[in-house]
Scaffold this motif. Structure first.
Motif, PDB file in Angstrom:
ATOM      1  N   PHE A   1     -11.677   1.428  -0.121  1.00  0.00           N
ATOM      2  CA  PHE A   1     -10.128   1.647  -0.629  1.00  0.00           C
ATOM      3  C   PHE A   1      -9.867   2.982  -0.625  1.00  0.00           C
TER       4      PHE A   1
ATOM      5  N   ILE B   1       0.996  -1.311  -0.006  1.00  0.00           N
ATOM      6  CA  ILE B   1      -0.079  -0.027   0.198  1.00  0.00           C
ATOM      7  C   ILE B   1       0.778   1.413  -0.155  1.00  0.00           C
TER       8      ILE B   1
ATOM      9  N   GLU C   1      -7.842   2.657   2.977  1.00  0.00           N
ATOM     10  CA  GLU C   1      -6.529   2.342   2.360  1.00  0.00           C
ATOM     11  C   GLU C   1      -5.930   3.528   1.933  1.00  0.00           C
TER      12      GLU C   1
ATOM     13  N   ILE D   1      -9.461  -4.970  -7.549  1.00  0.00           N
ATOM     14  CA  ILE D   1     -10.491  -4.792  -6.480  1.00  0.00           C
ATOM     15  C   ILE D   1     -11.738  -5.235  -6.966  1.00  0.00           C
TER      16      ILE D   1
ATOM     17  N   LEU E   1     -16.111  -2.034  -1.647  1.00  0.00           N
ATOM     18  CA  LEU E   1     -14.688  -2.150  -1.442  1.00  0.00           C
ATOM     19  C   LEU E   1     -13.946  -0.784  -2.111  1.00  0.00           C
TER      20      LEU E   1
ATOM     21  N   TYR F   1      -1.558  -5.963  -6.831  1.00  0.00           N
ATOM     22  CA  TYR F   1      -1.915  -5.360  -5.753  1.00  0.00           C
ATOM     23  C   TYR F   1      -3.552  -5.929  -5.563  1.00  0.00           C
ATOM     24  N   ARG F   2      -4.073  -6.354  -4.634  1.00  0.00           N
ATOM     25  CA  ARG F   2      -5.078  -6.822  -4.444  1.00  0.00           C
ATOM     26  C   ARG F   2      -6.036  -6.139  -3.272  1.00  0.00           C
ATOM     27  N   TYR F   3      -7.222  -5.606  -3.372  1.00  0.00           N
ATOM     28  CA  TYR F   3      -8.194  -5.287  -2.425  1.00  0.00           C
ATOM     29  C   TYR F   3      -9.381  -6.056  -2.677  1.00  0.00           C
ATOM     30  N   TRP F   4      -9.514  -7.003  -1.805  1.00  0.00           N
ATOM     31  CA  TRP F   4     -10.475  -8.151  -2.410  1.00  0.00           C
ATOM     32  C   TRP F   4     -11.336  -8.823  -1.029  1.00  0.00           C
ATOM     33  N   ASP F   5     -12.627  -8.758  -1.134  1.00  0.00           N
ATOM     34  CA  ASP F   5     -13.132  -9.329   0.229  1.00  0.00           C
ATOM     35  C   ASP F   5     -14.481  -9.913  -0.535  1.00  0.00           C
TER      36      ASP F   5
END
Ligand code: 5GP
Ligand code: MN
Length: 336
Positions: free
Chosen positions: A145, A4, A149, A116, A141, A128-132
């Motif tokens: 983010f 990040i 983030e 994402i 998200l 880079y991963r923003y994952w849920d």
């Protein structure tokens, strides 16, 4: 791989950025992409949203929509943008196959790829991963983010908020699905405070049908619906002729599957539609019934456990029969 801190550093300077999302984008795909777009342009980046295919009119009103490029209509320009991008945001999809022919271009691009998403098991193509998977929408998200983030909550302006609200509203089926948590409502309240007008967005998305679409829905419900009570399953199957008769475009079939699932006791529903060269399935389920397994195993597709899709090159009749033939395998879950 990026962390990040290096991503924040990268975003501190104006960059060439491409945002893309899955083919036949839905409300979450467009809302998330344009929400991110409206945030990034405030930082001075050069940003383009490129969709792999077109998308319905009821999603064409969001702020920034006029700048979106549709890949299939702008092959050369899109290829150049992808090749020259420093960062590519991959929004609301988990595999390069979901962006059709653009997948090869994105795959070979040297840009940093930021994923994402809230779909299961992303392929390994990102830096880079923003994952849920618990998120009700990718738009949820994107909000986190930006606000958490990157610490830029103050940059969630009316434009960003309007797009993100649309994504959350559509992917949560108007705040009705089990993943519509209190956090989702808190985020939604923030988005309203930032300028998203809930009732207007609802009108623009849902109260925007053509007369033909409503008449087509009538045919689906009165003549194309088949209910298999022994499996608590309902199927709506429509032919190419049905679509042509009512001049139905792809986006206009969105949501019809939910009527089948709304019958008391029904736990699995499929909307099966014959398109130009293929048959497309939209499958919805309740509880533990794995719509995504069904789509993955039998119809070259996948998705979320309770909302999935698939595709087949068999005839409409063959696909309907195949769908019925797999129900015994899931009988214990279906009749529970
Ligand atoms: P829909 O029924 O609205 O087309 O799709 C519901 C969900 O299923 C989408 O959000 C997406 O996650 C997934 N999905 C739909 N079609 C496909 C497909 O062909 N392949 C995969 N992997 N997922 C799909
Ligand atoms: Mn989504």
């Amino acid at each position: 791989m990026l962390d990040i801190a290096s991503l924040t550093e990268l975003l501190a300077q104006p960059q060439k950025i491409v945002i893309t999302t899955h083919h036949k984008p839905d409300g979450d795909a467009m809302g998330s992409s344009l929400g991110l777009y409206n945030y990034l342009i405030q930082l001075g980046h050069h940003v383009k949203v490129i969709t792999p295919t077109d998308y319905p009119d009821y999603l064409s009103w969001m702020p920034g929509n006029e700048t979106v490029i549709i890949y299939t209509d702008n092959l050369a320009e899109a290829a150049t943008l992808i090749a020259e991008a420093k960062i590519i945001f991959c929004i609301d999809f988990n595999a390069l196959g979901r962006i059709n022919d653009m997948g090869a271009l994105v795959g070979k691009s040297e840009a940093f790829k930021i994923l994402i998403d809230h779909h299961l098991e992303p392929e390994d193509f990102d830096d880079y991963r923003y994952w849920d998977i618990k998120a009700c929408a990718t738009a949820q998200l994107i909000y986190k983010f930006i606000a958490e983030e990157l610490g830029h909550k103050e940059l969630i302006n009316k434009e960003v908020a309007t797009c993100l609200y649309t994504g959350i509203m559509t992917d949560s089926a108007s705040f009705s699905l089990p993943n519509t948590t209190s956090e989702v409502h808190r985020i939604t309240a923030d988005l309203m405070d930032a300028g998203a007008v809930n009732w207007q967005i609802n009108d623009l998305v849902y109260n925007n049908s053509s007369e033909n679409r409503l008449r087509f829905l009538g045919i689906c419900l009165s003549q194309r619906l088949e209910v298999l009570y022994e499996y608590n399953t309902a199927i709506i199957a429509v032919s190419k002729q049905d679509l042509e008769k009512y001049e139905i475009t792809t986006g206009e079939t969105e949501g019809i599957v939910n009527y089948a699932l709304s019958i008391a006791g029904i736990r699995l529903a499929a909307f099966i539609v014959e398109r130009a060269n293929e048959v497309k399935l939209s499958v919805r389920s309740r509880g533990e019934i794995p719509a995504n397994d069904i789509c993955k195993k039998y119809f070259n597709g996948g998705g979320h456990r309770n909302a999935s899709g698939g595709i087949s090159t068999d005839s409409l009749e063959q696909v309907v029969n195949k769908f019925k033939s797999i129900l015994p395998e899931y009988k214990t879950l279906l009749i529970k």
